[in-house]
Design an enzyme around this catalytic site. Structure first.
Site, PDB file in Angstrom:
ATOM      1  N   GLU A 141      -8.432  -4.337   3.935  1.00 44.01           N
ATOM      2  CA  GLU A 141      -8.196  -4.025   2.501  1.00 44.01           C
ATOM      3  C   GLU A 141      -8.352  -5.110   1.523  1.00 44.01           C
ATOM      4  O   GLU A 141      -8.373  -4.677   0.259  1.00 44.01           O
ATOM      5  CB  GLU A 141      -6.801  -3.447   2.560  1.00 44.01           C
ATOM      6  CG  GLU A 141      -5.408  -4.239   2.539  1.00 44.01           C
ATOM      7  CD  GLU A 141      -5.137  -4.793   4.029  1.00 44.01           C
ATOM      8  OE1 GLU A 141      -5.933  -4.604   4.984  1.00 44.01           O
ATOM      9  OE2 GLU A 141      -4.045  -5.287   4.248  1.00 44.01           O
ATOM     10  N   CYS A 151      -3.430  -4.736  11.207  1.00 44.09           N
ATOM     11  CA  CYS A 151      -2.487  -5.819  11.656  1.00 44.09           C
ATOM     12  C   CYS A 151      -1.267  -5.458  12.506  1.00 44.09           C
ATOM     13  O   CYS A 151      -1.503  -5.189  13.663  1.00 44.09           O
ATOM     14  CB  CYS A 151      -1.878  -6.590  10.396  1.00 44.09           C
ATOM     15  SG  CYS A 151      -1.720  -8.361  10.672  1.00 44.09           S
ATOM     16  N   HIS A 174      -7.107  -8.008   7.878  1.00 43.43           N
ATOM     17  CA  HIS A 174      -6.882  -7.084   6.561  1.00 43.43           C
ATOM     18  C   HIS A 174      -7.908  -6.695   5.927  1.00 43.43           C
ATOM     19  O   HIS A 174      -8.316  -7.525   5.036  1.00 43.43           O
ATOM     20  CB  HIS A 174      -5.675  -7.686   5.797  1.00 43.43           C
ATOM     21  CG  HIS A 174      -4.347  -7.731   6.239  1.00 43.43           C
ATOM     22  ND1 HIS A 174      -3.408  -7.063   5.976  1.00 43.43           N
ATOM     23  CD2 HIS A 174      -3.752  -8.957   7.062  1.00 43.43           C
ATOM     24  CE1 HIS A 174      -2.393  -7.393   6.810  1.00 43.43           C
ATOM     25  NE2 HIS A 174      -2.568  -8.814   7.433  1.00 43.43           N
TER      26      HIS A 174
HETATM   27  N1  GLN Z   1       4.156  -9.089  12.080  1.00 46.75           N
HETATM   28  C1  GLN Z   1       2.909  -9.120  12.549  1.00 46.75           C
HETATM   29  C2  GLN Z   1       2.459 -10.575  12.891  1.00 46.75           C
HETATM   30  O1  GLN Z   1       3.041 -11.499  12.400  1.00 46.75           O
HETATM   31  C3  GLN Z   1       1.798  -8.570  11.842  1.00 46.75           C
HETATM   32  C4  GLN Z   1       1.767  -9.100  10.461  1.00 46.75           C
HETATM   33  C5  GLN Z   1       1.144  -8.203   9.478  1.00 46.75           C
HETATM   34  O2  GLN Z   1       0.970  -7.030   9.724  1.00 46.75           O
HETATM   35  N2  GLN Z   1       0.467  -8.727   8.355  1.00 46.75           N
HETATM   36  O3  GLN Z   1       1.607 -10.951  13.719  1.00 46.75           O
END
Ligand code: GLN
Length: 550
Positions: free
Chosen positions: A524, A396, A522
């Site tokens: 995970e 992410c 994600h």
């Molecule tokens: N801050 C980033 C976004 O909003 C990544 C979010 C995250 O790592 N869950 O796109």
């Protein structure tokens, strides 16, 4: 599925059995793990089980909480932002949870207030009892009403006696009263502290905690007692006598080496059989837990070790990265390898120390996150991984940083950044998503939940997943800016996973690198004991290979 002789009862709903898990004495005793372990054992006996968590705080969900406050925010397929205990439920049971599996006081009150505004209670004073407790109960029953489950285990967050949890405890009492003790079992998890000076385990805090429950009208059926030392017969007898439970319903829960040992400890203590006894359900002697035991053997007998640097800004609270840690444990077991996580505070990474901090690692993972703090350190870590051929995994925000790093240092785009961190950067290689631009409210408004993604043929991602289409979970507002796609591709960073409806880039990978994958989603959140996530397994494998060449 096992044939069960259900006690005859009129309504369909009450066919489902409800097990409530409350906690006493202190928080952090591991109610979630006890609930998940019991569920695992019942599932291994052929029953269908789910677990839900009721949290007494007033936030509608933990989505707006700082990770330092509450640990990781776990996201379900259907886009709920939930308590991290739901991650344990999924990892143990290997079945997905949903919006209905996590309910907070905030959600309950919100529902009741909306009903009040709609005129549902016209003429009536809206009160905690019955309106709030009715709403809690209808949420207790929601998953049961699907008819999909034999057992619903409900974990009540916090401790008995907390002001906040009173309506939940009262709703448990009412449920027990309404469905009858054939259909509701109450488990109370407490702590039996050891007093060094006295050389004794002490039962008094548990007695008080049970008294508190009794005052609320709930007689626990089973006590699960966390303890550093074995409970002898005398202690068990004392607990049984003072807490009104049968002596064989006093279950010892010793500190375990890993959370994955707990189902086996609970099996030895017969927690599952005691619960089934209470419901008058007969079951086969032993649950089918062979694959779980096999996993434990692998977990505990690693033949190698790899060091993975986890670069993040919340590392002081490990719970902020719970699912990543557990995914490495699952993947390590597949590879007979212990994954040692080296925690690296991204703010500590500077140009002059990054090589020294990172070059000995066998792999580097840059973690998810929000905001500007620690971004420079993450970007420096990625540069080291890219230039020194260290296996790299970005998740992410970690993926977004990898894109920024490549833009700045390979494409030479001065002023390349993400619009989340730079003020109107010259090259917004990561930009706010179109549908996010007009969003003002912060709660529940990110791009959340599962979306499908197509994998580029012959890419590393394709090889790792061994399939063409995947589904993964998301939680973000920013995305790769497709205006730059061809420039990245030409220079060797390709979009190997793309959402086919929106064109959104889901995976970036480096061509001339042994293992460099960065995902907008994600992974995970989908690794379980039975199904370790392929990206984590492949990353650990790459780290093992890298170690050999180091
Ligand atoms: N801050 C980033 C976004 O909003 C990544 C979010 C995250 O790592 N869950 O796109």
């Amino acid at each position: 599925m096992l044939t069960v002789i259900w006690p005859t009862h009129s309504s369909q709903m009450t066919k489902t059995k409800y097990i409530f898990v409350t906690g006493g004495v202190t928080s952090s005793l591991g109610k979630g793990i006890i609930a998940a372990s019991l569920a695992k054992l019942l599932q291994s006996r052929g029953f269908s089980v789910t677990i839900q968590k009721f949290d007494p705080y007033i936030n509608i969900d933990p989505g707006t909480l700082n990770p330092y406050e509450h640990g990781e925010c776990y996201v379900t397929d259907d886009g709920a932002e939930t308590d991290l205990d739901l991650g344990h439920y999924e990892r143990f049971l290997n079945i997905p949870t949903s919006q209905s599996n996590n309910v907070t006081t905030g959600k309950i009150y919100n529902n009741v207030i909306q009903k009040e505004r709609a005129g549902d209670f016209l003429g009536k004073t809206v009160q905690v009892i019955p309106h709030i407790t009715d709403e809690i109960k209808s949420n207790f029953y929601k998953l049961g009403e699907t008819g999909l489950y034999d057992f619903i285990i409900t974990e009540i967050g916090g401790c008995v006696g907390d002001i906040e949890s009173l309506p939940f405890i009262e709703a448990v009492r009412q449920t027990r009263f309404e469905l009858g003790s054939d259909h509701v079992v109450s488990i109370h998890l407490t702590l039996i502290p050891y007093l060094k000076a006295a050389g004794e385990l002490k039962t008094k805090p548990t007695q008080h905690s049970v008294k508190e429950l009794l005052e609320a009208g709930i007689q626990p059926d089973i006590l699960v007692c966390r303890s550093e030392y074995e409970l002898n017969n005398e202690i068990r007898r004392k607990l049984a006598l003072f807490c009104n439970v049968q002596i064989d319903h006093v279950i010892e829960s010793l500190d375990a080496e890993t959370i994955y040992d707990v189902p086996i400890l609970m099996l030895k203590e017969k927690l599952d059989l005691r619960v089934l006894d209470k419901f008058n359900i007969r079951s086969k002697e032993e649950p089918n837990i062979a694959s779980w035991k096999e996993y434990l053997v692998r977990l505990k007998n690693p033949t190698s070790i790899v060091k993975i640097g986890l670069v993040g800004k919340y590392i002081e609270l490990k719970d902020a990265y719970k699912s990543i840690i557990e995914s490495f444990i699952h993947a390590g077991a597949v590879k007979d390898c212990k994954v040692e996580i080296v925690w690296i505070q991204s703010e500590d990474i500077q140009d002059d120390n990054c090589l020294e901090l990172l070059s000995d690692l066998n792999g580097i993972l840059v973690a998810p996150g929000f905001g500007e703090r620690g971004i420079d350190g993450k970007i420096s870590a990625i540069k080291i991984a890219r230039e020194h051929s260290i296996p790299f995994f970005g998740i992410c925000l970690g993926m977004q940083c990898a894109v920024v790093e490549f833009a700045r240092n390979v494409l030479n785009l001065n002023g390349a950044s993400s619009t989340e961190i730079g003020n109107s950067p010259l090259h917004p290689v990561i930009d706010i998503m179109e549908e996010q631009k007009n969003i003002k409210k912060m709660g529940g408004t990110m791009r959340l939940g599962a979306y499908t993604c197509l994998l580029e043929q012959d890419s590393l991602a394709n090889k790792v997943y061994e399939q063409h289409e995947i589904s993964e979970r998301h939680r973000h507002r920013y995305e790769f800016n497709n205006d730059y796609l061809s420039r990245f591709k030409e220079a060797g960073m390709i979009a190997s996973g793309i959402n086919k409806e929106t064109g959104l880039v889901e995976i970036m990978e480096l061509k001339n690198h042994p293992w460099f994958i960065a995902t907008q989603f994600h992974p995970e959140l989908k690794s379980t004991v039975i199904n370790p996530h392929p990206l984590f397994v492949a990353f650990v494998d790459a780290a093992l290979k890298h170690k050999k060449n180091q």
